[in-house]
Design a protein around this motif. Structure first.
Motif: not given
Length: 75
Positions: A4-9
């Protein structure tokens, strides 16, 4: 790396603009015997948006070529 990290989002956000994202969702929901009609609508909408963008780019390119030909003829 967290799921759920910012890169994945960020990647997930941009994937939603492409039809393949919803096609995968449709297949996954069909396999799990879930309702997939909403995903089909999103798939068709994203496909339509991409077709519109491509048509606009093609039209813009054709006008640019026509304009360049007009300039060349006037010389």
């Amino acid at each position: 790396m967290s799921g759920n990290g910012p890169l994945i989002e960020s990647i997930n956000f941009f994937q939603q603009f492409f039809p393949g994202y919803y096609l995968f969702d449709i297949v996954q929901k069909m396999m799990n015997h879930q309702r997939w009609e909403v995903s089909l609508g999103k798939y068709l909408l994203s496909l339509l948006l991409i077709i519109v963008v491509i048509a606009l780019l093609f039209s813009w390119q054709q006008r640019k070529i026509k304009h360049l030909k007009t300039i060349h003829v006037d010389m």
